[in-house]
Write an enzyme that holds these catalytic residues in place. Structure first.
Site, PDB file in Angstrom:
ATOM      1  N   LYS A   1     -26.864   3.562 -24.133  1.00 22.93           N
ATOM      2  CA  LYS A   1     -27.214   4.471 -25.231  1.00 22.93           C
ATOM      3  C   LYS A   1     -26.220   5.629 -25.292  1.00 22.93           C
ATOM      4  O   LYS A   1     -26.189   6.456 -24.388  1.00 22.93           O
ATOM      5  CB  LYS A   1     -28.618   5.041 -25.019  1.00 22.93           C
ATOM      6  CG  LYS A   1     -29.084   5.822 -26.226  1.00 22.93           C
ATOM      7  CD  LYS A   1     -30.280   6.686 -25.927  1.00 22.93           C
ATOM      8  CE  LYS A   1     -29.955   8.150 -25.924  1.00 22.93           C
ATOM      9  NZ  LYS A   1     -29.304   8.670 -27.116  1.00 22.93           N
TER      10      LYS A   1
ATOM     11  N   GLU B   1     -25.098  12.489 -13.322  1.00 20.33           N
ATOM     12  CA  GLU B   1     -23.977  13.434 -13.468  1.00 20.33           C
ATOM     13  C   GLU B   1     -24.450  14.521 -14.413  1.00 20.33           C
ATOM     14  O   GLU B   1     -24.637  14.267 -15.602  1.00 20.33           O
ATOM     15  CB  GLU B   1     -22.756  12.717 -14.053  1.00 20.33           C
ATOM     16  CG  GLU B   1     -22.211  11.582 -13.209  1.00 20.33           C
ATOM     17  CD  GLU B   1     -21.607  12.059 -11.899  1.00 20.33           C
ATOM     18  OE1 GLU B   1     -21.262  13.252 -11.797  1.00 20.33           O
ATOM     19  OE2 GLU B   1     -21.492  11.237 -10.979  1.00 20.33           O
TER      20      GLU B   1
ATOM     21  N   CYS C   1     -17.890  19.351 -18.986  1.00 25.09           N
ATOM     22  CA  CYS C   1     -18.712  19.757 -17.836  1.00 25.09           C
ATOM     23  C   CYS C   1     -17.849  20.380 -16.745  1.00 25.09           C
ATOM     24  O   CYS C   1     -18.348  21.097 -15.887  1.00 25.09           O
ATOM     25  CB  CYS C   1     -19.460  18.555 -17.295  1.00 25.09           C
ATOM     26  SG  CYS C   1     -18.359  17.198 -16.888  1.00 25.09           S
TER      27      CYS C   1
ATOM     28  N   GLU D   1     -25.715  27.472 -17.543  1.00 21.49           N
ATOM     29  CA  GLU D   1     -24.641  26.742 -18.224  1.00 21.49           C
ATOM     30  C   GLU D   1     -24.687  27.055 -19.717  1.00 21.49           C
ATOM     31  O   GLU D   1     -25.729  26.915 -20.347  1.00 21.49           O
ATOM     32  CB  GLU D   1     -24.827  25.228 -18.007  1.00 21.49           C
ATOM     33  CG  GLU D   1     -23.693  24.427 -18.602  1.00 21.49           C
ATOM     34  CD  GLU D   1     -23.885  22.914 -18.483  1.00 21.49           C
ATOM     35  OE1 GLU D   1     -24.980  22.424 -18.807  1.00 21.49           O
ATOM     36  OE2 GLU D   1     -22.929  22.230 -18.082  1.00 21.49           O
TER      37      GLU D   1
HETATM   38  P1  NAD Z   1     -28.591  15.678 -22.837  1.00 13.78           P
HETATM   39  O1  NAD Z   1     -29.181  15.647 -21.484  1.00 13.78           O
HETATM   40  O2  NAD Z   1     -29.316  16.379 -23.911  1.00 13.78           O
HETATM   41  O3  NAD Z   1     -28.357  14.202 -23.386  1.00 13.78           O
HETATM   42  C1  NAD Z   1     -27.597  13.243 -22.684  1.00 13.78           C
HETATM   43  C2  NAD Z   1     -28.079  11.863 -23.090  1.00 13.78           C
HETATM   44  O4  NAD Z   1     -29.417  11.692 -22.633  1.00 13.78           O
HETATM   45  C3  NAD Z   1     -28.110  11.629 -24.586  1.00 13.78           C
HETATM   46  O5  NAD Z   1     -27.725  10.304 -24.861  1.00 13.78           O
HETATM   47  C4  NAD Z   1     -29.564  11.854 -24.920  1.00 13.78           C
HETATM   48  O6  NAD Z   1     -29.999  11.186 -26.083  1.00 13.78           O
HETATM   49  C5  NAD Z   1     -30.242  11.275 -23.687  1.00 13.78           C
HETATM   50  N1  NAD Z   1     -31.604  11.758 -23.450  1.00 13.78           N
HETATM   51  C6  NAD Z   1     -32.178  12.911 -23.878  1.00 13.78           C
HETATM   52  N2  NAD Z   1     -33.455  12.976 -23.457  1.00 13.78           N
HETATM   53  C7  NAD Z   1     -33.693  11.859 -22.735  1.00 13.78           C
HETATM   54  C8  NAD Z   1     -34.814  11.354 -22.031  1.00 13.78           C
HETATM   55  N3  NAD Z   1     -35.979  12.010 -22.000  1.00 13.78           N
HETATM   56  N4  NAD Z   1     -34.692  10.189 -21.375  1.00 13.78           N
HETATM   57  C9  NAD Z   1     -33.535   9.518 -21.369  1.00 13.78           C
HETATM   58  N5  NAD Z   1     -32.436   9.924 -22.043  1.00 13.78           N
HETATM   59  C10 NAD Z   1     -32.514  11.087 -22.717  1.00 13.78           C
HETATM   60  O7  NAD Z   1     -27.117  16.252 -22.651  1.00 13.78           O
HETATM   61  P2  NAD Z   1     -26.064  16.567 -23.781  1.00 13.78           P
HETATM   62  O8  NAD Z   1     -26.486  17.822 -24.483  1.00 13.78           O
HETATM   63  O9  NAD Z   1     -25.796  15.342 -24.583  1.00 13.78           O
HETATM   64  O10 NAD Z   1     -24.752  16.842 -22.907  1.00 13.78           O
HETATM   65  C11 NAD Z   1     -24.422  18.076 -22.384  1.00 13.78           C
HETATM   66  C12 NAD Z   1     -24.750  18.137 -20.916  1.00 13.78           C
HETATM   67  O11 NAD Z   1     -24.120  17.075 -20.222  1.00 13.78           O
HETATM   68  C13 NAD Z   1     -24.232  19.402 -20.256  1.00 13.78           C
HETATM   69  O12 NAD Z   1     -25.220  19.914 -19.401  1.00 13.78           O
HETATM   70  C14 NAD Z   1     -23.027  18.930 -19.448  1.00 13.78           C
HETATM   71  O13 NAD Z   1     -22.707  19.717 -18.343  1.00 13.78           O
HETATM   72  C15 NAD Z   1     -23.477  17.570 -19.049  1.00 13.78           C
HETATM   73  N6  NAD Z   1     -22.336  16.746 -18.683  1.00 13.78           N
HETATM   74  C16 NAD Z   1     -22.142  16.435 -17.376  1.00 13.78           C
HETATM   75  C17 NAD Z   1     -21.040  15.670 -16.993  1.00 13.78           C
HETATM   76  C18 NAD Z   1     -20.788  15.305 -15.561  1.00 13.78           C
HETATM   77  O14 NAD Z   1     -19.988  14.427 -15.330  1.00 13.78           O
HETATM   78  N7  NAD Z   1     -21.441  15.924 -14.610  1.00 13.78           N
HETATM   79  C19 NAD Z   1     -20.155  15.215 -17.975  1.00 13.78           C
HETATM   80  C20 NAD Z   1     -20.387  15.562 -19.295  1.00 13.78           C
HETATM   81  C21 NAD Z   1     -21.489  16.312 -19.657  1.00 13.78           C
END
Ligand code: NAD
Length: 480
Positions: free
Chosen positions: A173, A248, A282, A384
């Protein structure tokens, strides 16, 4: 208007409910395509297809799996321009960044794991009692891969490629905020001859599609990249089901600038490590810790350079900063700037939304923002923000710099600037992070372990770590 489709059982299909969501172009704030509002039924269909494909795919020779993944990487490169334009339009990032970084790295991910799997070997352990153990590393089954919006195809491929290379089938997804490049990838997978059902891409909302993947009892392994709160929710569901989990998550990364650094190189790189992708990586350094003896010099040079960054149309080659990914995210970042002011922070540059309406762009642009005068414990330095906002703080001793660096709940990455090799090693050892860059930033060798500690995540991606994650080791002991 273009309709994105799910990729299930080798075909591009509409969501079963026939419901769609709006997909926005961040630079114009206009809806430009529709994305499936899929639900559990679509995930069930994807899991069924993946389960059916698994016996054959997991028995397909490594050479053949490798060749197909390699072909996908070639097709990504052949379609670089189209993919980069699509990624830029969907995410708001400058097309120059998508062309130089996002899309080449997505191709690289496929190429890397296409070849890594050929070198992935198992151990054997001989015993004096006259026995030998060997370890089978077997594909697990159907893997769930969930990815965020900031580096859409880059992070999507970072999960899918090792999962497929190891012989799993995948239900993936992408973020509902940036679905386009995953849709284009599904077309390339068909062209590359990936057997049907091996990779399934289900588009839609996190609490529907993401939750259905996490909760599915026939998906025993989940790889997730996204926010820490979402990661906690996924862990809560997955842990009692004893799923294998890689998380991650977020970061609040420090950049440690010592007075013995290579100043010009540091300045150039720190502008980039603070604001690349509008600060929405990130790994971006959002807390700049500067030795007090060079604080004032750095401040004036840094602010001068940051002011030169051009916020503009992501399609233009000379744009440094594009749009933030969504209205909600822009508002969140702006509210953090207000919090910083309330906390006593002084805004040295930026701080506001940029109005580009005269260029026909009504989207979500924010000036790169630099703030000083805050203590390490305030919300601005602890939470963050994930946007073009950095804080600056002076320090006097190495110990102080290390204490400040380690003072948040996160532990993803740090970058350290010093020409003193002993200091560099001592500091790296004491930083409570998964990744430390010294005199560089975002220099990636895909063989290295990638991930964070504390609330930045659990487990490591990259190289053989990823192949180990996507396989189950089984020890076989033979007495002779
Ligand atoms: P998010 O957690 O809102 O969403 C990430 C993914 O999870 C999306 O596909 C979303 O639809 C899905 N999702 C949301 N709720 C869910 C649930 N209840 N169950 C399963 N899946 C669900 O994050 P975002 O806003 O898309 O991304 C930003 C965040 O990602 C920041 O905190 C950033 O630091 C982090 N990030 C971390 C890394 C890393 O490698 N550590 C890399 C990139 C981004």
């Amino acid at each position: 208007m273009e309709k994105i489709q799910n990729y299930i059982d080798g075909a591009l299909v509409n969501p079963i409910s026939n419901q769609y969501l709006d997909n926005y172009e961040p630079s114009t704030a206009e809806v430009y395509s529709h994305i499936p509002d899929s639900d559990k039924k679509d995930v069930d269909a994807a899991v069924k297809a993946a389960k059916q494909a698994f016996p054959a795919w997991s028995k397909t020779t490594k050479d053949k799996r490798s060749a197909i993944l390699y072909r996908i990487s070639e097709l990504i490169e052949e379609n670089l321009e189209e993919l980069a334009a699509a990624e830029s339009k969907d995410n708001g990032k400058p097309v120059s960044l998508a062309t130089k970084v996002d899309i080449p790295r997505a191709a690289h991910n496929f190429r890397f794991f296409a070849t890594a799997i050929l070198h992935f070997a198992s151990e054997s352990h001989q015993m004096e009692e006259g026995a030998i153990n060997y370890t089978l590393k077997q594909a697990i089954g159907v893997a769930g891969c969930i990815s965020p919006w900031n580096l859409p195809l880059y992070l999507f491929s970072w999960k899918i490629a090792p999962a497929l290379a190891a012989g799993n089938c995948v239900v993936a997804k992408p973020s509902e905020i940036t679905p386009m490049s995953a849709f284009l990838l599904s077309k390339l997978c068909i062209e590359a001859g990936l057997p049907k059902g091996v990779l399934n891409i289900v588009h839609g909302l996190g609490h529907k599609v993401g939750a259905a993947i996490t909760e599915h009892d026939e998906i025993p392994v989940i790889s997730f990249t996204g926010g820490t709160a979402t990661g906690a929710q996924i862990a809560k569901t997955a842990a009692p089901m004893f799923k294998k989990l890689s998380l991650e998550l977020g970061g609040k990364n420090p950049t440690l600038i010592f007075d013995d650094c290579n100043y010009d190189k540091m300045l150039r790189t720190v502008v980039h490590s603070s604001f690349a992708n509008q600060g929405q990586i990130c790994l971006c350094g959002s807390r700049l810790l500067i030795h007090s003896s060079i604080y004032e010099r750095f401040k004036s040079d840094f602010v001068r350079e940051v002011k030169k960054l051009k916020v503009g149309n992501p399609k233009n080659a000379d744009t440094n900063q594009g749009a933030l990914v969504s209205k909600a995210h822009m508002e969140k970042v702006l509210s953090h700037i207000e919090i910083a002011k309330e906390e006593g922070g002084k805004v040295l540059c930026g701080g506001y939304q940029v109005d580009l309406a005269h260029e026909g762009l009504n989207g979500w642009f924010i000036e790169p923002t630099v703030i000083e005068g805050l203590n390490m414990d305030c919300r601005t330095n602890q939470e963050e923000i994930f946007g073009p906002v950095v804080t600056m703080m002076p320090f006097d001793t190495d110990e102080e710099a290390i204490t400040y660096s380690n003072s948040t709940k996160y532990g993803l990455a740090a970058s350290v600037w010093t020409e003193n090799i002993s200091r560099a090693n001592q500091v790296a050892e004491q930083l409570h992070m998964g990744i430390v860059w010294t005199n560089c930033w975002l220099l990636r060798d895909l063989r290295t372990p990638f991930g964070g500690v504390k609330q930045s995540g659990v487990g490591r991606e990259g190289g053989f770590e990823a192949l180990r994650f996507f396989t189950e080791p089984k020890n076989v002991c033979i007495k002779y």
